[in-house]
Each structure stands twice: as structure tokens, then as C-alpha cells.
Write a protein that holds these residues in place. Sequence first.
Motif, mmCIF file in Angstrom:
data_model
loop_
_atom_site.group_PDB
_atom_site.id
_atom_site.type_symbol
_atom_site.label_atom_id
_atom_site.label_comp_id
_atom_site.label_asym_id
_atom_site.label_seq_id
_atom_site.Cartn_x
_atom_site.Cartn_y
_atom_site.Cartn_z
ATOM 1 N N SER A 14 48.626 42.545 46.996
ATOM 2 C CA SER A 14 49.465 43.747 46.911
ATOM 3 C C SER A 14 49.990 44.149 48.281
ATOM 4 C CB SER A 14 48.679 44.902 46.282
ATOM 5 O OG SER A 14 47.531 45.205 47.044
ATOM 6 N N TYR B 19 56.407 42.213 42.718
ATOM 7 C CA TYR B 19 55.325 41.442 42.101
ATOM 8 C C TYR B 19 55.384 40.029 42.649
ATOM 9 C CZ TYR B 19 59.516 40.837 39.254
ATOM 10 O OH TYR B 19 60.820 40.653 38.847
ATOM 11 N N ARG C 84 44.875 41.117 50.733
ATOM 12 C CA ARG C 84 45.196 41.594 49.395
ATOM 13 C C ARG C 84 46.647 41.222 49.084
ATOM 14 N NH1 ARG C 84 41.757 45.867 47.397
ATOM 15 N NH2 ARG C 84 43.482 46.510 46.046
ATOM 16 N N ARG D 162 47.855 40.510 40.032
ATOM 17 C CA ARG D 162 47.209 41.710 39.500
ATOM 18 C C ARG D 162 46.660 42.541 40.647
ATOM 19 N NH1 ARG D 162 43.594 37.950 35.583
ATOM 20 N NH2 ARG D 162 45.216 37.317 34.104
ATOM 21 N N GLU D 163 46.433 43.815 40.387
ATOM 22 C CA GLU D 163 45.819 44.694 41.368
ATOM 23 C C GLU D 163 44.435 44.157 41.718
ATOM 24 O OE1 GLU D 163 45.832 47.557 44.100
ATOM 25 O OE2 GLU D 163 47.501 47.197 42.709
ATOM 26 N N GLY D 164 44.145 44.045 42.989
ATOM 27 C CA GLY D 164 42.847 43.541 43.429
ATOM 28 C C GLY D 164 42.836 42.071 43.778
#
Length: 436
Positions: A371, A381, A369, A356-358
Amino acid sequence: MKESLRALIPENVSIPDGKLILAFSGGSDSLFLLIVLSLLAPDRTLAVYIDHGIRGRKELDAEIALNKANAERFGIPFIVEKVPENLIRENASRKGIGIEAAAREARYSLLFSAAREFGASYILTAHHREDQTETVIMRMLSSSPFYSYQGIRRKDGILYRPILTVPKREILSFLSQSGVSWAEDSTNNDTNYLRNKIRHLILPQLTEEERELISKIASNVDELKSRYPEIRTTQSFYIEADRNEFLSSPPFMREEFLYRSFHSLEIEDRISRKLLADISERAEMGSGRLSSSGVSLFFSKEKIRIYPALTDFVVEYNGKDISFCPLSLKHIAEDELTLRLDESKLLPPVIIRTSREGDRISLKGGVKRISELEKDMRIPYSIVMEDRNGIVAYFSRFLGGRDRIAKRFLEKDGRGIALAIGIDKSYIQKDESYGR
């Protein structure tokens, strides 16, 4: 009688070698092919009738009885394979496709299964010249890409069409000499289906010459395609192709490559002209990313990668192999790239989920991070393992990236287990030797 019928077999009938499964609906076309096989390959043919269960039971039972009698009359072994009740309607609803398309999927699934059990080299279908003509017209009317004008291919994997260039009139003439009756599927008269509309409203308006000409369009497109090598791919959870091969192929071959790739990854998106142009532009640049619903494409100087969308999920990990279709987390034999994890250090509850983002993971070089890691590895992903203290591990090796483990699990004391994520083979039941 056999010798007189043998003399009537059209010259353009082509029967392949090896054991054969005949997809036998019992209609005029498949009955014609059954009789031909009884004359040319009786000892290596099995006729298989697929009971879809989507017509009235009385009609189906009468059809099966007639087909069995005809098969026995011509000395061809005959079996019935039944589609599980409600499967076709459930699949049509789940996949957002029509009943006809869902029935076709179910039919071919059972035929391929029968071919494996019988040890067949080929599955024969009774597509003839008018079927080819209808197919090309359908694709012209739907603005399909150029490569699809090849229509029905005589040989496609283990599917083989022995009578693809035989006109329907010759089939009916042959059957009139044989004195047999055949089954008529009531749904063939339903003009709500596009193919039936073409068959009953358009085809009768075409002359013999026009039908032959349209059939030859398919042959010429197929021949043109054969002059160019296919764009080669490697596939695991994603598809990878050589960028230079893609760029050196003509536009219609690029379209076919993308269609094959999307279909293989079960991506339902239509390949629009704009998407094709955008993909070609990115490939020319040799960098960047494109996303459409259901698919992400990454471009580099060497490769093009196509990734399917991954539905968000959260599953609990209890120390055993688990499946989150179409993937699975498994305990495997260790290699130099496999994560090794001491489960005694895990603080339950432990879950496996999509990133997930974050999300952050504490690595030897500091907190990262996820991402950013995904961006560096050029993947859309990843999957993480998380316990009460945060993210334990990051999995992207199955996407062409690299798996990473949190700093607190780096100390090895001999109690670790090897973990990896890969395709769940029980979910993807595809045998490439029986590809369609």
C-alpha cells in the motif's frame, strides 16, 4: 424515372467519398437514402440489414423480404447480419441497460465488422432533421451537459449522416414520387421509449420553424466545440491527460473529456455537477486523489490520470500466459524494466491476485508494505504474484508505476523468464480507426 428522382434530391444531402456501408433498416428514412445512393454512388455501396431477433419472426421475415426487393430494384447489393440469439437481452441484463441501448450496441458492432470486411470508408445512417430535433429535446429533458446539445454529429469517426439536415417532410415527398413501399418497425409506436414519446407527443406540436431552430442549436454547439482543441489523452489501461490543457479548456470541454474518458474505460458512473467541480478543484490544486464508484483520479502538477475500478480476483499460475480480463500476464521479450523470474524457485501453489491491505514484499532495501508503494507511485491498486513463502512479485507498470521482484528472486542464473502484465487484446476488441 431515375433522372426525375435525381432532380428531387435535396441540396443538403452530403455523400462522402470511398466505399460505403448503408445501415438499411428498410424504413422510410433508410429507403430514401438507399435510393439517393443508387443515383449518386451505386457502385460503391453495400446495404446491410441488422436482424436483432427481438420482434416476431413473421414480421422480421416479411421486412427482410421487402428490403431485399427494394435493394434489388435500385441495384444496391444487400446482405443480412444476424445478432446471435439472446445476446441483446443478456447484454442488457449484464450491463444494466435497456433493450434499446443493448440493441444499438449489437447493431453497431455488426456494422463496424461489415465495414472492415467490405473495406468501407464510412458507415452511413439515415438520421434526419427530426431525429436531430428529438435528440436535442431528449438531452434537454434529461438535464444533460451543455456539450451534448450538439446532438447527432454529421461525422463521428467513420459514422456519417448524409441527410442530417433534411426535413422528414422532404423525405416523404421524395418517396411519394418514387412509388415504393417501406417497412414499419412496430416498436416505433411504443411510447414506453422516451424517443418515441417525444416523436409522437411533442414533435407534432412544433412548427417547422421551431424544428429548424432546435436543429440549429445542435449545429451551433458543434461549431462552438470545434473552436477549441480537444483535451489530448494517452490511453493504455488508464487514461492520462495534461493538467494544463485541462485547466485551459472551458467547462463544457472538460465535461466532454471526462465523458469520453469514462465511456472509453467502460465506466457507467454519471458525471455529476459535484464530481465535475471536485475534479476541477483538484486539478487547480495539482495534487490529491478523488474516488467514485468505478473510478479513481490522481492529480499532479503535470498530469491527470483516470483509473477504472479493478474487480478482485485470484487465479492460479502454472507457468503459462493467463488472462484475468481485461488484463493478462504474459511471457515477453525482455527489456530494461521487465521482471525476470526463475520459476524453479517458486513454491506452489502460485497465484496471481489483486493487492490487499496488509500485503508486504521483501525487497533489497527491506520489507515494504505494498500500500505504501502504491501511494508513492500514485496508483490506486496493483497485482501481486504469491507462492507458499509469500509475495514473489508486484506488478504496477501497466498502471504507470513500476514492477518489483522479491529479494529472494534477485539472483540471476540465466534460467529466468521475462513477465509483464498488460491489456488482454482478445478482451478489448476496439479498433480506434472505427471508433464511435
